[in-house]
Design a protein around this motif. Structure first.
Motif: not given
Length: 305
Positions: A157-178
């Motif tokens: 039900d979600v658009d799952a992204q398999y990212l570690d903590f560091s990459d998740a943080s970067t992608n949150l900041q860049d608007g690539n994950v919600d």
């Protein structure tokens, strides 16, 4: 200057003692690494006839597998991952039967992090959103999957992204994950760094969902994150946590494991000095959240206390 561990009473090493102990930790930027190195140092300096080294590793899942395969003798893992390994469930295709429990140390909180203006107020709001759920096969992925299901959805039900903590943080900041799931002791460096450059919040879990989750998976405990857990934002949230724990190879003899456990508990100041989370290791709480059978040497030590 590092304080040397107290030398335990000189023990005559039996023929079955393992001379070289490898303790698997996690990434060098995490909590497992300093705590694991401190434990290895205690063992190394407590016995003239045993050497021990704490080494950086891929953390819980790989640690359990490597320990089971005889590549190490001690390892730090999440208590849920230790349970899955022993059962041969979830990310493990068959039971890992060559390790036992030593002690639990501190709660690793499952934090659902998002930007303050994302509009995400609950887990249910993740439907259709891009959500970082941890590395493939990681403990975080397992936690995220179970929490999403406890709220009446599935990972599909979600658009799952398999990212570690560091990459998740970067992608949150860049608007690539919600949003991103992060399983770690608080405060977590990746979240603290993100909050220094963006307005973030931690989302609370639904009370009924948490109760159902804890009933189905008994290794979870409910945790309230205080508002001052992080420097840059009000982090108040109700969530759940697993426990960081130490596991030991069954190849370690009962006598040796008894003596190594004794040495660690006689040098708790070294644990506290290594990381603030080390202050949480106590005899009173060592078996809280223990998800697998104890090593016989550890059990004997606890029975004598």
């Amino acid at each position: 200057m590092k304080k040397k561990a107290k030398k335990v009473q000189e023990i005559q090493r039996g023929e079955d003692w393992i001379e070289n102990i490898t303790l698997l930790t996690g990434g060098e930027a995490g909590v497992y690494f300093p705590l694991g190195v401190a434990m290895a140092d205690i063992i190394d300096t407590s016995f003239d006839n045993v050497s021990a080294t704490g080494v950086s590793s891929g953390a819980s899942v790989s640690n359990a597998e490597q320990l089971n395969n005889g590549e190490a003798q001690l390892a730090l893992v999440q208590n849920d991952i230790a349970f899955y390994g022993a059962e041969g469930s979830n990310m493990f295709s068959e039971p890992l039967d060559n390790y036992s429990g030593v002690f639990t140390i501190y709660p690793e909180t499952i934090q659902l992090v998002t930007l303050a203006d994302s509009g995400i107020e609950s887990v249910s709001d993740l439907e259709g959103k891009r959500v970082a759920i941890g590395d493939m096969g990681s403990g975080t992925e397992a936690n995220a999957t179970q929490i999403i299901e406890a709220h009446g959805m599935t990972v599909d039900d979600v658009d799952a992204q398999y990212l570690d903590f560091s990459d998740a943080s970067t992608n949150l900041q860049d608007g690539n994950v919600d949003a991103a799931f992060v399983t770690a002791g608080t405060p977590t460096g990746a979240i603290q760094e993100l909050s220094a450059s963006a307005d973030v919040k931690i989302v609370s879990f639904d009370e009924d969902a948490m109760n159902n989750l804890m009933e189905e998976y008994t290794y979870y405990t409910q945790v309230d994150i205080p508002e001052d857990a992080y420097d840059n934002f009000d982090s108040t949230a109700s969530t759940v946590a697993v426990q960081a724990m130490l596991i030991a190879s069954n190849d370690i003899s009962e006598d040796q494991m008894y003596e190594m456990t004794k040495a660690i508990f006689e040098n708790l100041d070294s644990m506290a000095n290594a990381h603030v989370r080390g202050e949480e290791l106590t005899l009173d709480t060592a078996e809280e959240g223990m998800s697998i059978d104890l090593h016989p040497g550890v059990q004997r030590y606890y029975d004598e206390q």
